[in-house]
Design an enzyme around this catalytic site. Structure first.
Site, short mmCIF file in Angstrom:
data_model
loop_
_atom_site.label_atom_id
_atom_site.label_comp_id
_atom_site.label_asym_id
_atom_site.label_seq_id
_atom_site.Cartn_x
_atom_site.Cartn_y
_atom_site.Cartn_z
N LYS A 250 0.84 -1.21 0.00
CA LYS A 250 0.00 0.00 0.00
C LYS A 250 0.87 1.25 0.00
O LYS A 250 0.58 2.24 -0.68
CB LYS A 250 -0.90 0.03 1.26
CG LYS A 250 -2.09 -0.89 1.15
CD LYS A 250 -3.01 -0.74 2.36
CE LYS A 250 -4.10 -1.79 2.32
NZ LYS A 250 -4.69 -2.09 3.61
N PHE B 217 -17.17 10.41 8.71
CA PHE B 217 -18.52 10.13 8.19
C PHE B 217 -18.47 9.99 6.68
O PHE B 217 -19.38 10.41 5.98
CB PHE B 217 -19.49 11.25 8.62
CG PHE B 217 -19.63 11.38 10.11
CD1 PHE B 217 -20.42 10.49 10.81
CD2 PHE B 217 -18.94 12.36 10.82
CE1 PHE B 217 -20.53 10.56 12.20
CE2 PHE B 217 -19.04 12.46 12.20
CZ PHE B 217 -19.85 11.57 12.89
N ARG C 260 -18.57 8.36 3.02
CA ARG C 260 -19.21 7.25 2.33
C ARG C 260 -18.28 6.77 1.23
O ARG C 260 -17.73 7.59 0.49
CB ARG C 260 -20.53 7.69 1.68
CG ARG C 260 -21.63 8.01 2.65
CD ARG C 260 -22.71 8.80 1.96
NE ARG C 260 -22.16 10.05 1.41
CZ ARG C 260 -22.82 10.86 0.60
NH1 ARG C 260 -24.05 10.58 0.23
NH2 ARG C 260 -22.26 11.97 0.14
N LYS D 38 -20.78 8.52 16.37
CA LYS D 38 -20.47 7.73 15.18
C LYS D 38 -21.31 6.44 15.13
O LYS D 38 -22.00 6.15 14.14
CB LYS D 38 -18.98 7.41 15.16
CG LYS D 38 -18.55 6.40 14.16
CD LYS D 38 -18.66 6.92 12.76
CE LYS D 38 -18.43 5.79 11.78
NZ LYS D 38 -18.28 6.22 10.43
N GLY E 10 -24.92 -3.28 2.97
CA GLY E 10 -23.69 -4.07 3.10
C GLY E 10 -22.56 -3.12 3.41
O GLY E 10 -22.78 -2.04 3.97
N CYS F 12 -19.15 -0.99 7.03
CA CYS F 12 -19.52 -0.17 8.20
C CYS F 12 -20.83 -0.59 8.85
O CYS F 12 -20.85 -1.00 10.01
CB CYS F 12 -19.59 1.29 7.78
SG CYS F 12 -18.08 1.83 6.97
N ARG G 268 -16.94 -5.99 0.72
CA ARG G 268 -17.11 -6.40 2.11
C ARG G 268 -18.59 -6.41 2.49
O ARG G 268 -19.30 -5.43 2.28
CB ARG G 268 -16.30 -5.47 3.03
CG ARG G 268 -14.81 -5.77 2.93
CD ARG G 268 -13.98 -4.80 3.73
NE ARG G 268 -13.98 -3.46 3.14
CZ ARG G 268 -13.35 -2.43 3.68
NH1 ARG G 268 -12.70 -2.58 4.81
NH2 ARG G 268 -13.36 -1.25 3.10
C1 UGA Z 1 -21.60 4.55 5.70
C2 UGA Z 1 -22.17 5.91 6.13
O1 UGA Z 1 -23.10 6.38 5.17
C3 UGA Z 1 -21.03 6.94 6.30
O2 UGA Z 1 -21.58 8.15 6.80
C4 UGA Z 1 -20.00 6.38 7.28
O3 UGA Z 1 -18.90 7.25 7.43
C5 UGA Z 1 -19.48 5.07 6.76
O4 UGA Z 1 -20.59 4.15 6.62
C6 UGA Z 1 -18.48 4.54 7.75
O5 UGA Z 1 -18.86 4.25 8.90
O6 UGA Z 1 -17.29 4.50 7.44
P1 UGA Z 1 -20.85 3.48 3.36
O7 UGA Z 1 -20.83 2.18 4.10
O8 UGA Z 1 -19.71 3.85 2.51
O9 UGA Z 1 -21.05 4.70 4.40
O10 UGA Z 1 -22.10 3.44 2.38
P2 UGA Z 1 -23.57 4.06 2.32
O11 UGA Z 1 -23.67 4.89 1.12
O12 UGA Z 1 -23.99 4.62 3.60
O13 UGA Z 1 -24.40 2.72 2.04
C7 UGA Z 1 -24.41 1.65 2.99
C8 UGA Z 1 -25.28 0.53 2.48
O14 UGA Z 1 -26.67 0.87 2.61
C9 UGA Z 1 -25.10 0.16 1.01
O15 UGA Z 1 -25.09 -1.26 0.92
C10 UGA Z 1 -26.32 0.72 0.32
O16 UGA Z 1 -26.67 -0.01 -0.82
C11 UGA Z 1 -27.36 0.56 1.41
N1 UGA Z 1 -28.50 1.51 1.30
C12 UGA Z 1 -28.30 2.84 1.44
C13 UGA Z 1 -29.79 1.01 1.09
O17 UGA Z 1 -30.00 -0.22 0.96
N2 UGA Z 1 -30.82 1.88 1.05
C14 UGA Z 1 -30.65 3.22 1.19
O18 UGA Z 1 -31.66 3.95 1.14
C15 UGA Z 1 -29.36 3.71 1.38
#
Ligand code: UGA
Length: 434
Positions: A35, A152, A154, A204, A257, A260, A327
């Site tokens: 990395k 936070f 994404r 968080k 999924g 997080c 993941r």
């Molecule tokens: C999430 C949080 O949104 C971030 O704020 C946080 O910083 C991050 O975790 C973390 O803890 O590091 P992330 O896991 O990258 O971010 O992805 P998201 O965009 O939040 O989506 C999470 C999951 O929820 C995805 O599988 C998505 O498909 C699903 N999802 C999201 C749904 O099924 N429905 C929705 O309406 C929104």
């Protein structure tokens, strides 16, 4: 001020690159030599829009560097962002061995005052353990503070999120620690909320679990919609018009999924157990999410009756669009279930193919990867939409129809308008709508 970032995974690499872009002198370090070598060549080991450009820019400007030498990075830094991973253990709790190991390394190299900032998602009260560990192992009498500054970001929009934060949470105990972090984030001074450390740590976990709860809630409503004439998208829209609820994170589908939500919900359940607080509510959130796969398999059975020997195209493998991350991706659990039913699988994803090949190696003829969606659907008895990539929204459906053996689409992300697809002659199943 010199900033060291320990751990250059998803969170660490984005943090290092973006902090350097804010004008700070940043050095990243990681135990994974590959990395570091890649980062030093301006290559990001993750697919994240905009990241590689910023990495190259800041390496060139001299604000950013990467080192294999953890000890040197610690000694040379005034502020250390701890971005090591906190994987899930079997009982759901977060494995803190990397945070503990990092704390000991910091103790051994505490040559001057240092502010240690927790950036990884950690259980409430972790700062107390970091403080205790450093105090136990430190050799000299240099002073230090611990603070919490949860991320936070994404995946897929991490650079944008870092540069346009809704809030910057600073959990600090001393004025010195608070002032340093306020200075680092001075560009976002109107977004800063200062709290004590326990509060910052809990913000968080509480945020991620609440968002996961919204998703499981709408997925539960989608089950009611599937059994009636209600339409889950309009239910979500109608709910979301209430500003107390809000329209976001109410997309029904195959569930959440990623690295997080699943992990953080389970970690918070365990934290509750350890502290004697009943978080059954979150156990249900997790259960509803896990049930998405079986509910989808039932839809496939409704369309195909017997899955054995049916050729099934799976479009979308990444846990969400704009990432190659697998993941806890629903696709993995779905493919496992389909393999048990002895389906013949053709898999396609715009970014995650290579990663998936190490999870499910190719096995002719039962599991093959294709480098475009049209080859995946050729002669298929059904096409499954598993990730809502933009590319799938723009597919040539007439072409898909002529390529498939049976024009059946089972859409786990509600990518298409049911009327449109049915008009083209497809049999179409989606989530919570007819
Ligand atoms: C999430 C949080 O949104 C971030 O704020 C946080 O910083 C991050 O975790 C973390 O803890 O590091 P992330 O896991 O990258 O971010 O992805 P998201 O965009 O939040 O989506 C999470 C999951 O929820 C995805 O599988 C998505 O498909 C699903 N999802 C999201 C749904 O099924 N429905 C929705 O309406 C929104």
């Amino acid at each position: 001020m010199k900033i060291g970032v320990i751990g250059t995974g998803y969170v660490g690499l984005v943090t290092a690159v973006c902090l350097s872009d804010l004008g700070h002198a940043v050095q990243g370090t990681d135990i994974d030599a590959d990395k570091i070598d890649k980062a030093n060549q301006g290559i990001s080991h993750i697919y994240e829009p905009g990241l590689e450009e910023l990495l190259k820019k800041n390496l060139k400007s001299g604000n950013l560097s990467f080192s294999h030498d953890l000890h040197q990075t610690i000694q040379d830094s005034n502020v250390l962002f701890v971005c090591v991973n906190t994987p899930q253990r079997e009982d759901g709790s977060a494995d803190m061995c990397y945070v503990e190991g990092t704390s000991r390394s910091i103790a051994e190299n505490l040559n001057t005052y240092k502010l240690i900032v927790e950036k990884s998602t950690v259980p409430i009260q972790t700062s107390m353990w970091i403080k205790r560990t450093i105090s136990l192992y430190k050799k000299g009498d240099a002073d230090f503070d611990v603070a919490s500054n949860p991320e936070f970001l994404r995946e897929g929009s991490a650079v944008y999120d870092f540069m346009n934060p809704d809030r910057v949470i600073i959990g600090a105990e001393s004025d010195r620690a608070r002032d340093i972090l306020v200075k680092i984030y001075k560009k976002y001074s109107d977004k800063i909320l200062v709290t004590n450390i326990d509060t910052a740590e809990l913000i968080k976990h509480a945020s991620n679990s609440f968002l996961a709860m919204k998703i499981s809630y709408i997925n539960l409503m989608s089950e009611l919609c599937d059994k009636t004439d209600a339409n889950v998208e309009l239910v979500a829209k109608g709910m979301g018009l209430d500003p107390r609820i809000g329209p976001l994170f109410l997309r029904a589908g195959l569930g959440y999924g990623g690295s997080c939500f699943p992990k953080d919900v389970r970690a918070l359940i365990k934290i509750g157990e350890d502290l004697g607080v009943d978080l059954t509510l979150l156990k249900e959130v997790d259960r509803i999410n896990r049930d998405r796969i079986q509910s989808f398999i039932q839809k496939i059975k409704k369309a195909l009756w017997i899955i054995k020997d049916k050729k099934i195209a799976v479009l979308g493998l990444a846990f969400k669009p704009e990432t190659d991350d697998l993941r806890n991706a629903p696709s993995i659990y779905l493919i496992e279930a389909l393999q048990k039913e002895e389906a013949v699988l053709r898999l396609y994803d715009p970014e995650a193919l290579d990663n998936m090949k190490s999870v499910f190696p190719e096995q002719s003829p039962s599991l093959l990867y294709t480098d475009n969606p049209y080859d995946a659907v050729r002669d298929a008895n059904a096409t499954l939409i598993v990730t809502e990539w933009e590319e799938f929204k723009n597919l040539d459906l007439d072409k898909i129809k002529t390529l498939m053996a049976n024009p059946i689409i089972i859409d786990g992300r509600n990518v298409f308008d049911p009327e449109d697809v049915k008009k083209l002659g497809f049999e179409y199943y989606s989530v919570g709508r007819k």
